[in-house]
Design a protein around this motif. Structure first.
Motif, PDB file in Angstrom:
ATOM      1  N   TYR A 132       0.917  -1.197  -0.131  1.00 10.94           N
ATOM      2  CA  TYR A 132       0.017   0.071  -0.088  1.00 10.94           C
ATOM      3  C   TYR A 132       0.885   1.255  -0.080  1.00 10.94           C
ATOM      4  O   TYR A 132       0.654   2.174  -0.911  1.00 10.94           O
ATOM      5  CB  TYR A 132      -0.819   0.173   1.100  1.00 10.94           C
ATOM      6  CG  TYR A 132      -1.452   1.424   1.761  1.00 10.94           C
ATOM      7  CD1 TYR A 132      -2.531   1.861   0.989  1.00 10.94           C
ATOM      8  CD2 TYR A 132      -0.759   2.071   2.595  1.00 10.94           C
ATOM      9  CE1 TYR A 132      -3.078   3.165   1.342  1.00 10.94           C
ATOM     10  CE2 TYR A 132      -1.389   3.439   3.042  1.00 10.94           C
ATOM     11  CZ  TYR A 132      -2.403   3.795   2.186  1.00 10.94           C
ATOM     12  OH  TYR A 132      -2.843   5.001   2.889  1.00 10.94           O
ATOM     13  N   TYR A 152      -2.806  -3.399  -0.778  1.00  7.56           N
ATOM     14  CA  TYR A 152      -4.281  -2.778  -0.329  1.00  7.56           C
ATOM     15  C   TYR A 152      -4.339  -1.387  -1.212  1.00  7.56           C
ATOM     16  O   TYR A 152      -3.333  -0.863  -1.164  1.00  7.56           O
ATOM     17  CB  TYR A 152      -4.408  -2.565   1.209  1.00  7.56           C
ATOM     18  CG  TYR A 152      -4.520  -3.647   2.199  1.00  7.56           C
ATOM     19  CD1 TYR A 152      -5.725  -4.128   2.479  1.00  7.56           C
ATOM     20  CD2 TYR A 152      -3.299  -4.466   2.489  1.00  7.56           C
ATOM     21  CE1 TYR A 152      -5.842  -5.333   3.240  1.00  7.56           C
ATOM     22  CE2 TYR A 152      -3.260  -5.402   3.067  1.00  7.56           C
ATOM     23  CZ  TYR A 152      -4.631  -5.985   3.620  1.00  7.56           C
ATOM     24  OH  TYR A 152      -4.648  -7.090   4.555  1.00  7.56           O
ATOM     25  N   ASP A 154      -7.634   0.162  -1.320  1.00 11.13           N
ATOM     26  CA  ASP A 154      -8.579   1.093  -0.640  1.00 11.13           C
ATOM     27  C   ASP A 154      -8.941   0.818   1.004  1.00 11.13           C
ATOM     28  O   ASP A 154      -9.364  -0.589   1.267  1.00 11.13           O
ATOM     29  CB  ASP A 154     -10.019   0.887  -1.214  1.00 11.13           C
ATOM     30  CG  ASP A 154     -11.225   1.675  -0.843  1.00 11.13           C
ATOM     31  OD1 ASP A 154     -11.141   2.440   0.260  1.00 11.13           O
ATOM     32  OD2 ASP A 154     -12.324   1.801  -1.588  1.00 11.13           O
ATOM     33  N   ILE A 158     -11.648  -2.363   4.911  1.00 14.56           N
ATOM     34  CA  ILE A 158     -10.899  -3.409   5.596  1.00 14.56           C
ATOM     35  C   ILE A 158     -11.452  -3.737   6.935  1.00 14.56           C
ATOM     36  O   ILE A 158     -11.973  -2.671   7.425  1.00 14.56           O
ATOM     37  CB  ILE A 158      -9.410  -3.331   5.300  1.00 14.56           C
ATOM     38  CG1 ILE A 158      -8.991  -2.174   5.965  1.00 14.56           C
ATOM     39  CG2 ILE A 158      -9.110  -3.465   3.909  1.00 14.56           C
ATOM     40  CD1 ILE A 158      -7.284  -2.103   5.948  1.00 14.56           C
ATOM     41  N   ASN A 180      -7.948   5.884   0.218  1.00 17.81           N
ATOM     42  CA  ASN A 180      -8.199   5.342  -1.372  1.00 17.81           C
ATOM     43  C   ASN A 180      -7.257   5.639  -2.309  1.00 17.81           C
ATOM     44  O   ASN A 180      -7.145   6.922  -2.428  1.00 17.81           O
ATOM     45  CB  ASN A 180      -9.788   5.674  -1.752  1.00 17.81           C
ATOM     46  CG  ASN A 180     -10.099   4.888  -2.970  1.00 17.81           C
ATOM     47  OD1 ASN A 180      -9.214   4.833  -3.956  1.00 17.81           O
ATOM     48  ND2 ASN A 180     -11.385   4.552  -2.866  1.00 17.81           N
ATOM     49  N   TYR A 196      -1.096 -11.105  -6.522  1.00 16.27           N
ATOM     50  CA  TYR A 196      -2.145 -11.246  -5.291  1.00 16.27           C
ATOM     51  C   TYR A 196      -2.625 -12.824  -5.266  1.00 16.27           C
ATOM     52  O   TYR A 196      -2.648 -13.377  -6.262  1.00 16.27           O
ATOM     53  CB  TYR A 196      -3.285 -10.372  -5.352  1.00 16.27           C
ATOM     54  CG  TYR A 196      -4.253 -10.524  -6.394  1.00 16.27           C
ATOM     55  CD1 TYR A 196      -5.430 -11.052  -6.213  1.00 16.27           C
ATOM     56  CD2 TYR A 196      -3.999  -9.891  -7.904  1.00 16.27           C
ATOM     57  CE1 TYR A 196      -6.342 -11.347  -7.119  1.00 16.27           C
ATOM     58  CE2 TYR A 196      -4.883 -10.125  -8.848  1.00 16.27           C
ATOM     59  CZ  TYR A 196      -5.946 -10.966  -8.673  1.00 16.27           C
ATOM     60  OH  TYR A 196      -7.011 -11.009  -9.489  1.00 16.27           O
ATOM     61  N   ASN A 202     -10.169 -11.536   0.711  1.00 19.51           N
ATOM     62  CA  ASN A 202      -9.868  -9.996   0.719  1.00 19.51           C
ATOM     63  C   ASN A 202      -8.973  -9.445  -0.009  1.00 19.51           C
ATOM     64  O   ASN A 202      -9.038  -8.331  -0.703  1.00 19.51           O
ATOM     65  CB  ASN A 202      -9.384  -9.911   2.179  1.00 19.51           C
ATOM     66  CG  ASN A 202     -10.385  -9.923   3.399  1.00 19.51           C
ATOM     67  OD1 ASN A 202     -11.696  -9.822   3.085  1.00 19.51           O
ATOM     68  ND2 ASN A 202      -9.999 -10.244   4.709  1.00 19.51           N
ATOM     69  N   ASP A 203      -8.227 -10.236  -0.542  1.00 21.98           N
ATOM     70  CA  ASP A 203      -7.203 -10.109  -1.524  1.00 21.98           C
ATOM     71  C   ASP A 203      -7.828  -9.765  -2.947  1.00 21.98           C
ATOM     72  O   ASP A 203      -7.642  -8.830  -3.741  1.00 21.98           O
ATOM     73  CB  ASP A 203      -5.790 -10.874  -1.434  1.00 21.98           C
ATOM     74  CG  ASP A 203      -4.909 -10.628  -0.367  1.00 21.98           C
ATOM     75  OD1 ASP A 203      -4.125  -9.610  -0.638  1.00 21.98           O
ATOM     76  OD2 ASP A 203      -4.962 -11.306   0.664  1.00 21.98           O
ATOM     77  N   GLN A 206      -9.508  -6.314  -2.950  1.00 21.28           N
ATOM     78  CA  GLN A 206      -8.831  -5.290  -3.180  1.00 21.28           C
ATOM     79  C   GLN A 206      -8.208  -5.526  -4.772  1.00 21.28           C
ATOM     80  O   GLN A 206      -7.985  -4.170  -5.101  1.00 21.28           O
ATOM     81  CB  GLN A 206      -7.631  -5.584  -2.328  1.00 21.28           C
ATOM     82  CG  GLN A 206      -7.776  -5.126  -0.890  1.00 21.28           C
ATOM     83  CD  GLN A 206      -8.135  -3.609  -0.777  1.00 21.28           C
ATOM     84  OE1 GLN A 206      -7.703  -2.750  -1.208  1.00 21.28           O
ATOM     85  NE2 GLN A 206      -9.226  -3.607   0.296  1.00 21.28           N
TER      86      GLN A 206
END
Length: 306
Positions: A132, A152, A154, A158, A180, A196, A202-203, A206
């Motif tokens: 990120y 990440y 955004d 999360i 963001n 990823y 979750n990945d 994203q």
């Protein structure tokens, strides 16, 4: 990685204050300089895995008892560079409060890094929360290439129990403006090579935020590992390449295997061609040895405790 509410990252106390008063960056110049027209600088951003578990003992061991605890610092995954800069967020909260009392915001960190990389061809590298930060700083500073592993893009979607600074600072426009990253990525000409894990929801979520964006080369790996979710041999090979070649080859790869979930063997085959089996086998052996090393360390620690 899910962290129980009772065991959140440490953001206060005497040890935290002591370390937060340190620089929390490390700059090294290399004698074996790069071969490019401009000198090369690489910024390596540490993730929230820089210490674990979230205990005072682990925090103290990582940052007080250990010298120069930075992700990628002792790694063989390196880009040939004239200058290496290692950055860490000891709060483990997406660099929302910067890295130190001297650099207490991401704006301050980016201004500092701009000074340090002026006149250099810039690369940024990170995984997870470090990815990120690598994407954010790389896009703002005009990095030639950003290596992003399980990044990440955004923070608004999360887990705010684990990453409690998101809720704490959501109404602070100076800090929440980077929650963001999509507009920063869209407005940048920096290339992002992004790996990823396709088995982690979750990945995958994203990854959708930057799907089909210009200058983003997304590779969905057949992996359930958050962080470095792809072959180390493949990453090492890419990092040894000149940026233009790495971008071209991964663009070609993403077109060839469009919309597919990529196995490590497929990636290594593409990069190493007829030598692929050696590097694929080496990755497997290295993984087994690392697991054995972790097991032996746990056994040894338990023995010492007794």
């Amino acid at each position: 990685m899910k962290i129980e509410k009772s065991n959140l990252s440490i953001v206060s106390g005497k040890y935290f204050e002591e370390v937060y008063n340190h620089n929390n960056y490390l700059i090294e110049f290399n004698e074996n300089k790069s071969d490019y027209p401009l000198p090369v600088a690489v910024i390596y951003f540490s993730s929230s895995g820089i210490y674990y578990p979230n205990t005072i003992d682990a925090f103290k061991k990582a940052f007080i008892d250990t010298e120069n605890k930075f992700e990628f610092y002792k790694s063989d995954l390196k880009i040939k560079a004239d200058k290496n800069i290692y950055i860490r967020d000891i709060a483990k909260q997406f660099y929302i409060t910067g890295i130190s009392k001297q650099l207490p915001s991401m704006d301050a960190v980016i201004d500092f890094l701009k000074e340090q990389t002026e006149g250099y061809e810039l690369y940024t590298v990170g995984s997870s929360a470090g990815a990120y930060a690598a994407a954010l700083a790389g896009c703002i500073l005009g990095a030639k290439l950003i290596y992003c592993f399980s990044g990440y893009f955004d923070l608004n979607v999360i887990d705010t129990k684990t990453w409690f600074y998101i809720d704490k600072f959501k109404n602070d426009s100076n800090k929440s403006k980077y929650f963001n990253l999509i507009e920063y990525i869209k407005g940048s000409s920096s290339y992002i090579i992004y790996f990823y894990p396709g088995q982690l929801p979750n990945d995958v979520e994203q990854s959708q935020f930057i799907k089909n964006l210009d200058h983003v080369i997304s590779i969905k790996m057949d992996s359930n590992v958050h962080g470095l979710c792809c072959s180390r041999s493949a990453v090492k090979c890419l990092m040894k390449m000149e940026s233009g070649e790495a971008i071209r080859r991964m663009k070609d790869f993403s077109v060839k295997y469009s919309n597919q979930v990529i196995k490590n063997s497929t990636l290594i085959k593409y990069l190493y061609k007829n030598k692929w089996f050696f590097y694929y086998t080496k990755d497997i052996i290295d993984t087994i040895l690392k697991q054995l090393n972790r097991i032996l360390k746990k056994i040894y620690s338990g023995y010492i405790a007794k």
